[in-house]
Design a protein around this motif. Structure first.
Motif, PDB file in Angstrom:
ATOM      1  N   ASP A   1       0.775  -1.398   0.173  1.00  0.00           N
ATOM      2  CA  ASP A   1      -0.102   0.082  -0.064  1.00  0.00           C
ATOM      3  C   ASP A   1       0.678   1.333   0.110  1.00  0.00           C
ATOM      4  O   ASP A   1       0.643   2.168  -0.783  1.00  0.00           O
ATOM      5  CB  ASP A   1      -0.976   0.001   1.005  1.00  0.00           C
ATOM      6  CG  ASP A   1      -2.133  -0.973   1.095  1.00  0.00           C
ATOM      7  OD1 ASP A   1      -2.337  -1.349   0.075  1.00  0.00           O
ATOM      8  OD2 ASP A   1      -2.743  -1.198   2.023  1.00  0.00           O
ATOM      9  N   ARG A   2       1.987   1.165   0.873  1.00  0.00           N
ATOM     10  CA  ARG A   2       2.687   2.429   0.793  1.00  0.00           C
ATOM     11  C   ARG A   2       3.592   2.500  -0.488  1.00  0.00           C
ATOM     12  O   ARG A   2       3.801   4.023  -0.992  1.00  0.00           O
ATOM     13  CB  ARG A   2       3.813   2.377   2.039  1.00  0.00           C
ATOM     14  CG  ARG A   2       3.446   2.938   3.332  1.00  0.00           C
ATOM     15  CD  ARG A   2       2.080   2.235   3.874  1.00  0.00           C
ATOM     16  NE  ARG A   2       1.925   2.372   5.249  1.00  0.00           N
ATOM     17  CZ  ARG A   2       0.724   2.065   5.778  1.00  0.00           C
ATOM     18  NH1 ARG A   2      -0.134   1.212   4.992  1.00  0.00           N
ATOM     19  NH2 ARG A   2       0.391   2.399   6.994  1.00  0.00           N
ATOM     20  N   VAL A   3       4.043   1.703  -1.026  1.00  0.00           N
ATOM     21  CA  VAL A   3       4.647   1.652  -2.436  1.00  0.00           C
ATOM     22  C   VAL A   3       3.736   2.331  -3.296  1.00  0.00           C
ATOM     23  O   VAL A   3       4.136   3.210  -4.243  1.00  0.00           O
ATOM     24  CB  VAL A   3       5.351   0.450  -2.878  1.00  0.00           C
ATOM     25  CG1 VAL A   3       6.065   0.857  -4.314  1.00  0.00           C
ATOM     26  CG2 VAL A   3       6.181   0.075  -1.952  1.00  0.00           C
ATOM     27  N   HIS A   4       2.507   1.801  -3.377  1.00  0.00           N
ATOM     28  CA  HIS A   4       1.361   2.377  -4.200  1.00  0.00           C
ATOM     29  C   HIS A   4       1.130   4.141  -3.910  1.00  0.00           C
ATOM     30  O   HIS A   4       0.981   4.547  -4.979  1.00  0.00           O
ATOM     31  CB  HIS A   4       0.081   1.460  -3.912  1.00  0.00           C
ATOM     32  CG  HIS A   4      -1.027   1.805  -4.882  1.00  0.00           C
ATOM     33  ND1 HIS A   4      -1.775   0.880  -5.339  1.00  0.00           N
ATOM     34  CD2 HIS A   4      -1.705   3.173  -5.154  1.00  0.00           C
ATOM     35  CE1 HIS A   4      -2.853   1.435  -6.154  1.00  0.00           C
ATOM     36  NE2 HIS A   4      -2.643   2.817  -6.042  1.00  0.00           N
ATOM     37  N   VAL A   5       0.999   4.242  -2.928  1.00  0.00           N
ATOM     38  CA  VAL A   5       0.742   5.751  -2.402  1.00  0.00           C
ATOM     39  C   VAL A   5       2.241   6.465  -3.166  1.00  0.00           C
ATOM     40  O   VAL A   5       1.921   7.575  -3.553  1.00  0.00           O
ATOM     41  CB  VAL A   5       0.848   5.825  -0.936  1.00  0.00           C
ATOM     42  CG1 VAL A   5       1.003   7.277  -0.746  1.00  0.00           C
ATOM     43  CG2 VAL A   5      -0.532   5.453  -0.498  1.00  0.00           C
ATOM     44  N   LEU A   6       3.327   6.049  -2.948  1.00  0.00           N
ATOM     45  CA  LEU A   6       4.700   6.674  -3.520  1.00  0.00           C
ATOM     46  C   LEU A   6       4.301   6.861  -5.036  1.00  0.00           C
ATOM     47  O   LEU A   6       4.796   7.747  -5.307  1.00  0.00           O
ATOM     48  CB  LEU A   6       5.842   5.963  -3.024  1.00  0.00           C
ATOM     49  CG  LEU A   6       7.146   6.421  -3.544  1.00  0.00           C
ATOM     50  CD1 LEU A   6       7.431   7.654  -3.190  1.00  0.00           C
ATOM     51  CD2 LEU A   6       8.267   5.259  -3.267  1.00  0.00           C
ATOM     52  N   PHE A   7       3.990   5.777  -5.695  1.00  0.00           N
ATOM     53  CA  PHE A   7       3.819   6.017  -7.171  1.00  0.00           C
ATOM     54  C   PHE A   7       2.654   6.886  -7.509  1.00  0.00           C
ATOM     55  O   PHE A   7       3.076   7.719  -8.521  1.00  0.00           O
ATOM     56  CB  PHE A   7       3.545   4.575  -7.692  1.00  0.00           C
ATOM     57  CG  PHE A   7       4.621   3.558  -8.041  1.00  0.00           C
ATOM     58  CD1 PHE A   7       6.001   4.081  -7.913  1.00  0.00           C
ATOM     59  CD2 PHE A   7       4.404   2.161  -8.009  1.00  0.00           C
ATOM     60  CE1 PHE A   7       6.975   3.328  -8.305  1.00  0.00           C
ATOM     61  CE2 PHE A   7       5.642   1.408  -8.162  1.00  0.00           C
ATOM     62  CZ  PHE A   7       6.987   1.880  -8.223  1.00  0.00           C
TER      63      PHE A   7
ATOM     64  N   ARG B   1       3.030   4.150 -14.985  1.00  0.00           N
ATOM     65  CA  ARG B   1       2.422   5.597 -15.127  1.00  0.00           C
ATOM     66  C   ARG B   1       3.139   6.590 -14.393  1.00  0.00           C
ATOM     67  O   ARG B   1       3.137   7.981 -14.971  1.00  0.00           O
ATOM     68  CB  ARG B   1       0.987   5.355 -14.636  1.00  0.00           C
ATOM     69  CG  ARG B   1       0.116   4.297 -15.146  1.00  0.00           C
ATOM     70  CD  ARG B   1      -0.352   4.762 -16.655  1.00  0.00           C
ATOM     71  NE  ARG B   1      -1.043   6.013 -16.687  1.00  0.00           N
ATOM     72  CZ  ARG B   1      -1.478   6.894 -17.627  1.00  0.00           C
ATOM     73  NH1 ARG B   1      -1.169   6.417 -19.013  1.00  0.00           N
ATOM     74  NH2 ARG B   1      -1.989   7.944 -17.720  1.00  0.00           N
ATOM     75  N   ALA B   2       3.801   6.134 -13.532  1.00  0.00           N
ATOM     76  CA  ALA B   2       4.510   7.447 -12.408  1.00  0.00           C
ATOM     77  C   ALA B   2       5.807   7.691 -13.118  1.00  0.00           C
ATOM     78  O   ALA B   2       6.586   8.478 -12.794  1.00  0.00           O
ATOM     79  CB  ALA B   2       4.645   6.846 -11.072  1.00  0.00           C
ATOM     80  N   ARG B   3       6.411   6.639 -14.196  1.00  0.00           N
ATOM     81  CA  ARG B   3       7.709   6.923 -14.593  1.00  0.00           C
ATOM     82  C   ARG B   3       8.722   6.778 -13.741  1.00  0.00           C
ATOM     83  O   ARG B   3       9.614   7.646 -13.526  1.00  0.00           O
ATOM     84  CB  ARG B   3       7.815   8.107 -15.442  1.00  0.00           C
ATOM     85  CG  ARG B   3       6.861   8.332 -16.576  1.00  0.00           C
ATOM     86  CD  ARG B   3       7.164   9.361 -17.671  1.00  0.00           C
ATOM     87  NE  ARG B   3       8.330   9.117 -18.478  1.00  0.00           N
ATOM     88  CZ  ARG B   3       9.106  10.257 -19.002  1.00  0.00           C
ATOM     89  NH1 ARG B   3       8.260  11.497 -19.367  1.00  0.00           N
ATOM     90  NH2 ARG B   3       9.880   9.876 -20.009  1.00  0.00           N
ATOM     91  N   ALA B   4       8.592   5.958 -12.854  1.00  0.00           N
ATOM     92  CA  ALA B   4       9.599   5.690 -11.703  1.00  0.00           C
ATOM     93  C   ALA B   4       9.941   4.195 -11.498  1.00  0.00           C
ATOM     94  O   ALA B   4       8.907   3.389 -11.442  1.00  0.00           O
ATOM     95  CB  ALA B   4       8.933   6.099 -10.099  1.00  0.00           C
ATOM     96  N   SER B   5      11.027   3.738 -11.540  1.00  0.00           N
ATOM     97  CA  SER B   5      11.541   2.363 -11.491  1.00  0.00           C
ATOM     98  C   SER B   5      12.273   2.075  -9.867  1.00  0.00           C
ATOM     99  O   SER B   5      12.873   3.173  -9.503  1.00  0.00           O
ATOM    100  CB  SER B   5      12.419   1.957 -12.336  1.00  0.00           C
ATOM    101  OG  SER B   5      12.210   2.495 -13.759  1.00  0.00           O
ATOM    102  N   LEU B   6      12.011   0.911  -9.615  1.00  0.00           N
ATOM    103  CA  LEU B   6      12.419   0.550  -8.140  1.00  0.00           C
ATOM    104  C   LEU B   6      13.946   0.031  -8.256  1.00  0.00           C
ATOM    105  O   LEU B   6      14.198  -0.953  -8.758  1.00  0.00           O
ATOM    106  CB  LEU B   6      11.428  -0.106  -7.490  1.00  0.00           C
ATOM    107  CG  LEU B   6      10.100   0.321  -6.908  1.00  0.00           C
ATOM    108  CD1 LEU B   6       9.375  -0.720  -6.266  1.00  0.00           C
ATOM    109  CD2 LEU B   6      10.425   1.418  -6.305  1.00  0.00           C
ATOM    110  N   TYR B   7      14.824   0.561  -7.480  1.00  0.00           N
ATOM    111  CA  TYR B   7      16.204   0.096  -7.440  1.00  0.00           C
ATOM    112  C   TYR B   7      16.335  -0.418  -5.917  1.00  0.00           C
ATOM    113  O   TYR B   7      16.621   0.185  -4.994  1.00  0.00           O
ATOM    114  CB  TYR B   7      17.134   1.221  -7.841  1.00  0.00           C
ATOM    115  CG  TYR B   7      17.383   1.371  -9.222  1.00  0.00           C
ATOM    116  CD1 TYR B   7      18.430   0.861  -9.851  1.00  0.00           C
ATOM    117  CD2 TYR B   7      16.548   2.086  -9.867  1.00  0.00           C
ATOM    118  CE1 TYR B   7      18.504   1.085 -11.215  1.00  0.00           C
ATOM    119  CE2 TYR B   7      16.459   2.170 -11.304  1.00  0.00           C
ATOM    120  CZ  TYR B   7      17.453   1.933 -11.834  1.00  0.00           C
ATOM    121  OH  TYR B   7      17.630   2.056 -13.186  1.00  0.00           O
TER     122      TYR B   7
END
Length: 471
Positions: A192-198, A237-243
């Motif tokens: 849920d928190r990662v969803h919010v971050l995106f 959609r957020a154009r954000a990748s997780l490292y």
């Protein structure tokens, strides 16, 4: 004979008659509408050694959606750094000179700290500090985010590393980040928190790399496949990748964190499916930052038109490079959210991270009224809404109030339906709470507006006076 004679008499008249006027088409209230969505896919291309590839054009890519080949509409290449080798881990970083970079292209890097799984927060924060101090100045913006009971932006994007370094130092002694993150039965709160971050990062233009400092996932008996697919689509959609970073560092094969349902394997999956890269089995926790920053120095963005969008459905994406021995790293799916689905998602996001939706249209006050018991206050919440600042949205609005402890734990909440007929409206609510510090967040939403409006205030409820003490 009579029929033939009659036809001969009528023929000249029929030939001489003017043609009947063409009748206009019948209006039945139906019209054809074709909805087209431009979808962007960000990617990095690597060779067998992990070196970035900088000289590709549109003909070098093939893109498939749900197995079907689609025609590329755009290609945007951003490779100011050219071909750069994959960063390697280093044991000692503090004494090394800062690398020299001649390119000044701005890139966005988010340092996110997952307090649900971090093994040692102090060591992790130190590793992030060393990474920022050793980075070349001036060509990157940094944001610091904590994932705990709430999603908190500790430091917004800034080209100056000073605010980020100050946030990291402050987080070392912030008890709110360490409290309330244990005893979880499932990993649902983390997803849920990662969803919010995106959701938050989708509101910020450009491509972002999120260095997620995390740790082993404990097996909870669930496979979490829907959550992984959802995060992969939202990352596109957020154009954000997780490292992702396993902050446990080097581990032995007998470490129970290497279980089949958890451990670094889940962090690797998060990275691969969101278009990032994992870092594990190393004590150099800053390596992921080097990789993220290097990858942002040579990226491609493919654009194609989805001419038959399926709202709220995750669509599988595969990008192939036609040149041999090259591979593309990208998010494995995308989603086009319907307005209603996005509105509901942003309401939850605003409730957990209200700072990104602040509006001057809301003003709030919370004051103790009287003790309701020897341990609790009866408090009154007064909310003023400025109608003129809300635009032309008519009808009923919904107001949500959430009272949280400093660590983000939700203590009390209320919900009101508000009809704004005049220039301003006043709403009141009663809450019962113990003495101590709190944060009151208000979220105002409307069915015709996707983005909510918020405001937050910090309050301190005093100790309840002793009944025997004279006032």
């Amino acid at each position: 004979m009579r029929v033939a004679a009659l036809a001969c008499l009528l023929a000249p008249a029929l030939l001489a008659a003017p043609p009947a006027p063409e009748q206009p088409p019948l209006e039945i209230g139906l019209e054809e509408r074709v909805e087209v969505q431009l979808v962007l896919v960000d990617l990095v291309v690597l060779d067998r050694r992990g070196t970035t590839v900088a000289d590709l054009d549109r003909d070098d890519f093939e893109l498939r959606v749900d197995g079907d080949l689609v025609r590329l509409a755009t290609l945007d290449a951003f490779c100011p750094d050219g071909a750069v080798d994959d960063p390697r881990g280093r044991v000692v970083r503090a004494a090394e000179p800062a690398p020299t970079e001649t390119r000044s292209a701005r890139r966005k890097v988010v340092l996110a700290f997952d307090y649900f799984h971090i093994d040692s927060a102090a060591e992790t924060l130190d590793a992030a500090r060393r990474a920022l101090e050793a980075a070349a100045p001036g060509n990157a913006e940094h944001m610091i985010v904590s994932l705990a009971e709430t999603v908190r932006i500790e430091s917004p994007f800034s080209p100056d590393t000073a605010p980020a370094l100050a946030a990291l130092e402050r987080m070392r002694s912030d008890p709110a980040l360490y409290a309330g993150n244990y005893g979880r039965l499932t990993e649902r709160r983390f997803f849920d928190r990662v969803h919010v971050l995106f959701d938050l990062l989708e509101r910020i233009d450009g491509r972002k790399a999120v260095v997620l400092f995390s740790g082993p996932f404990l097996p909870d008996g669930f496979h979490h496949d829907p959550a992984f697919r959802s995060l992969a689509s939202l990352s596109a959609r957020a154009r954000a990748s997780l490292y992702t970073v396993d902050t446990g560092g080097l581990r032995t094969p007998l470490d129970p964190a290497f279980g089949p349902l958890g451990g670094p394997a889940m962090l690797r999956r998060l990275a691969h499916e969101t278009g990032g890269r994992p870092t594990a089995d190393t004590n150099d926790l800053a390596l992921a930052y080097d990789r993220a920053r290097r990858d942002l120095g040579c990226t491609y963005t493919l654009g194609f038109y989805d001419r038959a969008p399926r709202p709220d459905r995750n669509r599988r994406v595969v990008v192939s490079v036609t040149r041999p021995r090259l591979r593309a790293v990208h998010a494995t799916s995308y989603v086009i959210r319907s307005p209603e689905k996005k509105r509901r998602s942003l309401v939850r996001t605003a409730s957990m991270a209200p700072g990104m939706f602040e509006s001057a249209a809301l003003r709030a006050r919370l004051e103790p009224v009287r003790p309701s018991s020897s341990r609790r206050w009866e408090t009154r919440v007064d909310v003023e809404i400025d109608r003129a600042a809300l635009g032309n949205a008519e009808g009923d609005w919904e107001l949500r109030g959430i009272l949280r402890k400093p660590n983000g734990t939700r203590m009390r909440s209320f919900r009101r339906t508000v009809r704004l007929d005049g220039q301003a409206a006043a709403i009141s609510a009663d809450l019962h709470a113990r003495p101590g510090p709190y944060t009151l967040s208000l979220v105002l939403t409307h069915p015709e507006r996707v983005s909510p409006l918020t405001t937050s205030i910090d309050v301190e409820l005093p100790a309840i006076p002793d009944p025997g003490t004279k006032q």
